[in-house]
Motif scaffolding. Structure first.
Motif, PDB file in Angstrom:
ATOM      1  N   LEU A   1       1.084  -2.885  -9.091  1.00  0.00           N
ATOM      2  CA  LEU A   1       1.666  -4.062  -8.439  1.00  0.00           C
ATOM      3  C   LEU A   1       1.706  -5.255  -9.379  1.00  0.00           C
ATOM      4  CD1 LEU A   1       0.082  -3.604  -4.930  1.00  0.00           C
ATOM      5  CD2 LEU A   1       2.532  -3.610  -5.451  1.00  0.00           C
ATOM      6  N   ASP A   2       0.792  -5.263 -10.368  1.00  0.00           N
ATOM      7  CA  ASP A   2       0.785  -6.369 -11.320  1.00  0.00           C
ATOM      8  C   ASP A   2       2.081  -6.430 -12.132  1.00  0.00           C
ATOM      9  OD1 ASP A   2      -1.667  -7.232 -10.551  1.00  0.00           O
ATOM     10  OD2 ASP A   2      -2.756  -6.033 -12.050  1.00  0.00           O
ATOM     11  N   ASP A   3       2.678  -5.241 -12.353  1.00  0.00           N
ATOM     12  CA  ASP A   3       3.932  -5.203 -13.116  1.00  0.00           C
ATOM     13  C   ASP A   3       5.004  -6.080 -12.492  1.00  0.00           C
ATOM     14  OD1 ASP A   3       2.938  -3.489 -15.004  1.00  0.00           O
ATOM     15  OD2 ASP A   3       3.522  -1.690 -13.898  1.00  0.00           O
ATOM     16  N   LEU A   4       4.908  -6.268 -11.163  1.00  0.00           N
ATOM     17  CA  LEU A   4       5.929  -7.060 -10.474  1.00  0.00           C
ATOM     18  C   LEU A   4       5.906  -8.517 -10.910  1.00  0.00           C
ATOM     19  CD1 LEU A   4       5.979  -5.828  -6.795  1.00  0.00           C
ATOM     20  CD2 LEU A   4       7.819  -5.744  -8.466  1.00  0.00           C
TER      21      LEU A   4
ATOM     22  N   ASP B   1       0.829  -1.197   0.000  1.00  0.00           N
ATOM     23  CA  ASP B   1       0.000   0.000   0.000  1.00  0.00           C
ATOM     24  C   ASP B   1       0.868   1.255   0.000  1.00  0.00           C
ATOM     25  OD1 ASP B   1      -2.699  -0.043  -0.097  1.00  0.00           O
ATOM     26  OD2 ASP B   1      -2.922   0.792   1.933  1.00  0.00           O
ATOM     27  N   LEU B   2       1.924   1.242   0.841  1.00  0.00           N
ATOM     28  CA  LEU B   2       2.787   2.407   0.963  1.00  0.00           C
ATOM     29  C   LEU B   2       3.646   2.603  -0.283  1.00  0.00           C
ATOM     30  CD1 LEU B   2       3.731   2.444   4.722  1.00  0.00           C
ATOM     31  CD2 LEU B   2       2.846   4.341   3.391  1.00  0.00           C
ATOM     32  N   TRP B   3       3.982   1.490  -0.952  1.00  0.00           N
ATOM     33  CA  TRP B   3       4.730   1.623  -2.222  1.00  0.00           C
ATOM     34  C   TRP B   3       3.913   2.460  -3.189  1.00  0.00           C
ATOM     35  CZ3 TRP B   3       6.149  -4.256  -3.236  1.00  0.00           C
ATOM     36  CH2 TRP B   3       7.073  -4.659  -2.264  1.00  0.00           C
TER      37      TRP B   3
ATOM     38  N   GLU C   1      10.509  -4.485  -3.661  1.00  0.00           N
ATOM     39  CA  GLU C   1      10.330  -3.065  -3.371  1.00  0.00           C
ATOM     40  C   GLU C   1      11.243  -2.219  -4.235  1.00  0.00           C
ATOM     41  OE1 GLU C   1       9.861  -1.916   0.779  1.00  0.00           O
ATOM     42  OE2 GLU C   1      11.606  -0.603   0.562  1.00  0.00           O
ATOM     43  N   SER C   2      12.500  -2.660  -4.355  1.00  0.00           N
ATOM     44  CA  SER C   2      13.459  -1.857  -5.124  1.00  0.00           C
ATOM     45  C   SER C   2      13.056  -1.790  -6.586  1.00  0.00           C
ATOM     46  CB  SER C   2      14.876  -2.432  -4.961  1.00  0.00           C
ATOM     47  OG  SER C   2      14.983  -3.660  -5.644  1.00  0.00           O
TER      48      SER C   2
END
Lengths: 255, 289
Positions: free
Chosen positions: B237-240, B180-182, B205-206
């Protein structure tokens, strides 16, 4: 039962119950008043000596408060020195511990001789000496255990040491400070009475206690004990009140 | 020694640093060079104890390196600067202040053209942005860990710093709050661009947050590897979970293992599968023997 009612009712109930038991125990065992005075013996003493009780209580009270105030100023100063400088802390700590370990009853006659006739000064001095140790220790611990991140959030913006002290170190130490002040206020009170009783000089509740002893008025001695307890409670709750104002944030509200 | 000004927002030139300990000097950084362009996001990963936090203290000017130079926006860093914002793993909110007063704290130190009313408005705006609407007058003790960290982020950018330094700010949070914070970080940067250096242990995260990921070697650390993250457009987030991200994560994982000394680069031993070679990543010349 709501909170306020309980806070008033509970202590009242307990005090009445204890007094009643005490009265009953003295009556049942037929104890003479030189062995144990009953609460009903005390009331005539308060009526008879009410003006003395007021004057002597005031003398005890103001000397305790002045001694404690001195302890707060000097104790905070020592605490700051020890909190900020490791060198000073390591040098001063054993000296303070040794000083604190000396029973103050042995210091009283020495102080009484050192400053002959300066009764108020001597009493304030003993009250100060006995109560400043916990304040110095708590302030120094509060300052020296400040997490480095707390300093860094301001230091990284270029804040001076003084700014960091006023904005972060000082307020962060307040809960510890008030914890120590609660101990110190009782100690200062003991110090005042120690001077009044070990080196009688006609002032304070200790003097009234002493005259009860000399004139074999045992109920009066008990009456003084109760007056002392009442003063002690008053002083303690003044500190609690101040704590609420200045460090109320540290108290978590019940969820 | 080079003294010509830097064209980057953050530039470290051959920085070497050692701590003094009882057992003698403990070298932490060895010839570390690093460049972060304006308004870009640089994540620094590396094995634990490799000097990542030392790096933040050098960039923020809290410490001076033994050797080498740290440049922030054309100025050689010699002491802390008000154009820097910092947030740590511990949100360090001041418990005796309200959330609003905590957020406004840097403005009590830094001179700002903002009036008091403007500053308060900005604080409320930032609190809205990170999802803390209605919490301005609460005390930190009334907030959860994730909410405190959000408040801490607002405090770190209230004075509009050029450079934001984040030392594992999401490290102690649960996985959902962290993700969420990302996203909040992306929202913040979209609203007002700033240059950011993030220290982290979390490779996902990076990759999700940064434009470039720097892998530090084991202590004493240098920049062992730099990965350019090429996820175009607004990241979700899906890109991850896209193949390209998985590939980048594998590369970073391998580099961390090299940094930990578990695998030698170029080792032909069959056990660890060779990492996929990303097209746009470049090893630093001279970083590996």
């Amino acid at each position: 039962m709501n909170d306020t009612a309980r806070k008033v009712l509970a202590p009242t109930l307990f005090i009445v119950a204890i007094l009643a038991f005490w009265e009953w125990a003295v009556w049942y065992n037929e104890l003479p008043d030189f062995r144990m005075a009953s609460p009903s013996d005390l009331i005539p003493r308060y009526i008879q000596f009410w003006d003395l009780f007021l004057i002597k209580s005031w003398e005890t009270l103001w000397r305790t408060v002045v001694g404690l105030a001195l302890a707060v100023v000097v104790g905070t100063l020592f605490g700051m020195i020890m909190g900020f400088s490791r060198f000073a802390r390591e040098g001063l700590y054993p000296i303070l511990v040794g000083f604190n370990a000396i029973p103050k009853a042995t210091v009283v006659p020495i102080v009484a001789l050192m400053f002959v006739g300066q009764h108020d000064f001597n009493t304030v001095l003993i009250a100060f000496m006995i109560s400043f140790f916990p304040i110095a220790v708590s302030v120094s611990i509060g300052l020296s255990t400040l997490e480095p991140e707390y300093r860094d959030i301001l230091r990284s913006l270029g804040a001076s040491q003084a700014t960091i002290f006023w904005k972060i170190a000082l307020p962060k130490t307040l809960p510890e400070f008030f914890g120590a002040l609660k101990v110190a206020v009782t100690l200062a009170f003991i110090g005042t009475n120690l001077m009044e009783i070990v080196s009688p000089h006609g002032r304070g509740l200790g003097d009234l206690f002493d005259s009860g002893r000399i004139s074999a008025d045992y109920p009066l001695m008990f009456a003084v004990l109760f007056a002392l307890a009442a003063l002690g409670i008053l002083l303690f709750y003044v500190v609690v009140f101040l704590e609420r104002i200045f460090a109320g944030w540290a108290e978590r509200s019940p969820v | 020694m080079q003294t010509d000004p830097s064209h980057y927002m953050i530039e470290l030139r051959e920085v070497t640093h050692a701590y003094k300990t009882k057992a003698g000097p403990l070298p932490v950084l060895d010839n570390l060079s690093l460049k972060v362009p304006e308004n870009s996001f640089c994540a620094v990963v590396g094995p634990s104890g490799c000097g990542k936090s030392t790096l933040t203290r050098l960039v923020s000017g809290l410490m001076k390196p033994n050797e080498g130079q740290v440049w922030l926006h054309n100025t050689l860093v010699t002491s802390p600067r008000p154009t820097v914002g910092m947030a740590f793993q511990n949100p360090v909110l001041l418990e005796w202040r309200t959330i609003l007063q905590n957020v406004l704290l840097p403005l009590e130190i830094v001179k700002s053209p903002m009036s008091k009313a403007q500053a308060t408005e900005r604080a409320h705006h930032l609190l809205d942005l990170v999802g803390l609407t209605g919490f301005a007058e609460k005390r930190p003790s009334e907030l959860s860990g994730g909410m405190r960290q959000r408040a801490s982020l607002c405090r770190s950018i209230i004075h509009k710093p050029d450079v934001l330094i984040l030392d594992e700010p999401f490290g102690a949070l649960d996985a959902f709050t962290r993700e969420d914070l990302w996203c909040t970080m992306h929202d913040l940067r979209e609203q007002e661009p700033f240059t950011c250096m993030l220290i982290t242990h979390d490779l996902r995260e990076s990759v999700f947050l940064a434009d470039q990921v720097v892998v530090m070697s084991g202590r004493p650390a240098h920049a062992q590897y730099v990965l350019d993250v090429d996820i175009p457009g607004k990241r979700t987030l899906d890109d991850l979970y896209a193949p390209r991200s998985v590939e980048m994560l594998a590369t970073l994982r391998h580099q961390i293992q090299v940094a930990q000394g578990r695998t030698a680069e170029g080792d032909d031993a069959p056990s660890p599968p060779p990492p996929p070679k990303p097209a746009r990543s470049k090893p630093i010349p001279g970083a590996m023997q």
